[in-house]
Every structure is written in structure tokens, then in C-alpha cells.
Design a protein around this motif. Structure first.
Motif, mmCIF file in Angstrom:
data_model
loop_
_atom_site.group_PDB
_atom_site.id
_atom_site.type_symbol
_atom_site.label_atom_id
_atom_site.label_comp_id
_atom_site.label_asym_id
_atom_site.label_seq_id
_atom_site.Cartn_x
_atom_site.Cartn_y
_atom_site.Cartn_z
ATOM 1 N N ASP A 89 -1.792 4.621 -0.222
ATOM 2 C CA ASP A 89 -3.060 4.074 0.473
ATOM 3 C C ASP A 89 -3.433 3.443 -0.680
ATOM 4 O O ASP A 89 -4.230 3.870 -1.454
ATOM 5 N N PRO A 90 -3.772 2.055 -1.087
ATOM 6 C CA PRO A 90 -4.134 1.514 -2.225
ATOM 7 C C PRO A 90 -5.789 1.692 -1.602
ATOM 8 O O PRO A 90 -6.464 1.447 -3.277
ATOM 9 N N ASP A 91 -6.521 2.056 -0.691
ATOM 10 C CA ASP A 91 -7.691 2.663 -0.641
ATOM 11 C C ASP A 91 -8.852 3.110 -1.675
ATOM 12 O O ASP A 91 -9.854 3.839 -1.828
ATOM 13 N N LYS A 92 -7.367 4.442 -1.754
ATOM 14 C CA LYS A 92 -7.636 5.896 -2.279
ATOM 15 C C LYS A 92 -7.306 5.631 -3.570
ATOM 16 O O LYS A 92 -8.173 6.369 -4.530
ATOM 17 N N CYS A 93 -5.907 4.893 -3.957
ATOM 18 C CA CYS A 93 -5.854 5.073 -5.830
ATOM 19 C C CYS A 93 -6.063 4.788 -6.158
ATOM 20 O O CYS A 93 -7.087 3.574 -6.024
ATOM 21 N N SER A 94 -6.731 5.554 -7.687
ATOM 22 C CA SER A 94 -7.709 4.899 -8.177
ATOM 23 C C SER A 94 -7.436 4.263 -9.453
ATOM 24 O O SER A 94 -8.041 4.030 -10.864
ATOM 25 N N PRO A 112 8.347 8.472 -13.295
ATOM 26 C CA PRO A 112 8.746 7.200 -13.309
ATOM 27 C C PRO A 112 9.389 5.967 -13.125
ATOM 28 O O PRO A 112 9.703 5.127 -13.016
ATOM 29 N N ASP A 113 10.844 7.050 -12.123
ATOM 30 C CA ASP A 113 11.420 6.754 -11.609
ATOM 31 C C ASP A 113 11.495 5.568 -9.711
ATOM 32 O O ASP A 113 11.803 5.304 -9.759
ATOM 33 N N LEU A 114 9.845 6.525 -9.831
ATOM 34 C CA LEU A 114 9.443 6.220 -8.239
ATOM 35 C C LEU A 114 8.541 5.082 -7.976
ATOM 36 O O LEU A 114 8.055 4.505 -7.125
ATOM 37 N N PHE A 115 7.649 4.847 -9.071
ATOM 38 C CA PHE A 115 6.221 5.036 -9.539
ATOM 39 C C PHE A 115 5.715 3.949 -10.550
ATOM 40 O O PHE A 115 6.749 3.788 -11.638
ATOM 41 N N ASP A 116 5.187 2.096 -10.536
ATOM 42 C CA ASP A 116 4.660 1.870 -11.746
ATOM 43 C C ASP A 116 3.426 1.830 -11.785
ATOM 44 O O ASP A 116 2.648 1.870 -9.867
ATOM 45 N N VAL A 117 2.581 1.032 -12.098
ATOM 46 C CA VAL A 117 1.534 0.532 -12.182
ATOM 47 C C VAL A 117 1.455 -1.177 -12.062
ATOM 48 O O VAL A 117 2.020 -2.213 -13.307
ATOM 49 N N ASP A 124 -1.004 -4.654 -12.585
ATOM 50 C CA ASP A 124 -1.787 -5.505 -13.234
ATOM 51 C C ASP A 124 -3.199 -5.199 -13.220
ATOM 52 O O ASP A 124 -3.976 -4.891 -14.376
ATOM 53 N N GLU A 125 -3.725 -4.634 -12.371
ATOM 54 C CA GLU A 125 -4.704 -4.272 -11.744
ATOM 55 C C GLU A 125 -5.184 -2.756 -12.065
ATOM 56 O O GLU A 125 -6.050 -1.999 -11.486
ATOM 57 N N GLY A 126 -4.237 -1.812 -12.640
ATOM 58 C CA GLY A 126 -4.201 0.041 -12.390
ATOM 59 C C GLY A 126 -3.595 0.696 -11.243
ATOM 60 O O GLY A 126 -4.033 2.039 -11.560
ATOM 61 N N ALA A 127 -3.725 0.017 -10.248
ATOM 62 C CA ALA A 127 -2.741 1.294 -9.142
ATOM 63 C C ALA A 127 -1.511 1.008 -9.104
ATOM 64 O O ALA A 127 -0.330 -0.083 -9.641
ATOM 65 N N SER A 128 -1.491 2.282 -9.221
ATOM 66 C CA SER A 128 0.012 1.506 -8.073
ATOM 67 C C SER A 128 0.445 1.693 -7.356
ATOM 68 O O SER A 128 0.013 1.355 -6.204
ATOM 69 N N PHE A 129 2.338 1.925 -7.641
ATOM 70 C CA PHE A 129 2.937 1.042 -6.163
ATOM 71 C C PHE A 129 4.321 1.639 -6.330
ATOM 72 O O PHE A 129 5.068 2.443 -7.446
ATOM 73 N N VAL A 130 4.667 2.038 -5.312
ATOM 74 C CA VAL A 130 6.702 2.498 -5.261
ATOM 75 C C VAL A 130 7.476 1.768 -5.454
ATOM 76 O O VAL A 130 7.266 0.069 -4.860
ATOM 77 N N GLU A 170 -6.388 12.029 -5.809
ATOM 78 C CA GLU A 170 -6.860 11.089 -4.939
ATOM 79 C C GLU A 170 -6.020 11.996 -3.736
ATOM 80 O O GLU A 170 -6.379 11.126 -2.932
ATOM 81 N N ARG A 171 -5.090 12.277 -4.105
ATOM 82 C CA ARG A 171 -4.472 12.540 -2.587
ATOM 83 C C ARG A 171 -4.092 11.152 -1.525
ATOM 84 O O ARG A 171 -3.704 11.235 -0.838
ATOM 85 N N ALA A 172 -3.533 10.122 -2.448
ATOM 86 C CA ALA A 172 -3.158 8.183 -2.342
ATOM 87 C C ALA A 172 -1.905 8.600 -1.816
ATOM 88 O O ALA A 172 -1.607 6.948 -0.713
ATOM 89 N N ILE A 173 -1.350 9.794 -2.302
ATOM 90 C CA ILE A 173 0.857 9.476 -2.101
ATOM 91 C C ILE A 173 0.799 10.333 -0.851
ATOM 92 O O ILE A 173 0.268 11.325 -0.679
ATOM 93 N N SER A 174 1.595 9.615 -0.187
ATOM 94 C CA SER A 174 2.132 10.560 0.941
ATOM 95 C C SER A 174 3.228 10.297 0.990
ATOM 96 O O SER A 174 4.028 8.960 0.796
ATOM 97 N N LEU A 175 4.430 11.217 1.408
ATOM 98 C CA LEU A 175 5.650 12.345 1.344
ATOM 99 C C LEU A 175 5.776 11.725 3.225
ATOM 100 O O LEU A 175 4.913 12.909 3.548
ATOM 101 N N HIS A 176 7.004 10.205 3.479
ATOM 102 C CA HIS A 176 7.599 11.085 4.740
ATOM 103 C C HIS A 176 9.080 11.121 4.711
ATOM 104 O O HIS A 176 9.629 10.780 4.540
#
Length: 64
Positions: free
Chosen positions: A6-11, A21-26, A28-34, A56-62
Motif C-alpha cells: 500500500d503506497p499510502d502506508k509505506c514510509s 531482496p529477491d521480492l522487493f526493491d526501492v 527513487d523516492e524511497g518507496a518499496s515496490f514488489v 507500517e503494515r504496508a505489505i499484504s500477502l495474498h
């Protein structure tokens, strides 16, 4: 299984990147993405741990 952030929760703590690191990266603005569309069985435990370490509990696993 799929991951989402959730980009609104990611700090931008990037604990998910440090943990999986195989699942996420950051970006240029510092926000993580899958990085992956589907989490394979070999990375399932890393995905669960990344969810747990996000302050921040920004990540969800479905689990499909």
C-alpha cells in the motif's frame, strides 16, 4: 501467492528489501515496490517474514 504494498502506508524503511531482496526493491523516492508477480514456494517464507517486519503494515500477502 502474491504480494502487494500500500503506497499510502509505506514510509520507506526498506526493511522488506533487507529481509527479501529477491521480492522487493526501492524506487527513487524511497518507496518499496514488489519485484515479482507470483511468489514461488522457495520464497514464501521470505515473503511472510517481510510482511512481519514492516513497521507500517504496508505489505499484504495474498494466498491464492
Amino acid at each position: 501467492m502474491r504480494l502487494s504494498i500500500d503506497p499510502d502506508k509505506c514510509s520507506g524503511h526498506a526493511r522488506c528489501v533487507a529481509r527479501a531482496p529477491d521480492l522487493f526493491d526501492v524506487d527513487d523516492e524511497g518507496a518499496s515496490f514488489v519485484l515479482v508477480d507470483e511468489v514461488g514456494p522457495d520464497l514464501a517464507e521470505d515473503a511472510r517474514k517481510a510482511v512481519d517486519v514492516c513497521p507500517e503494515r504496508a505489505i499484504s500477502l495474498h494466498e491464492d
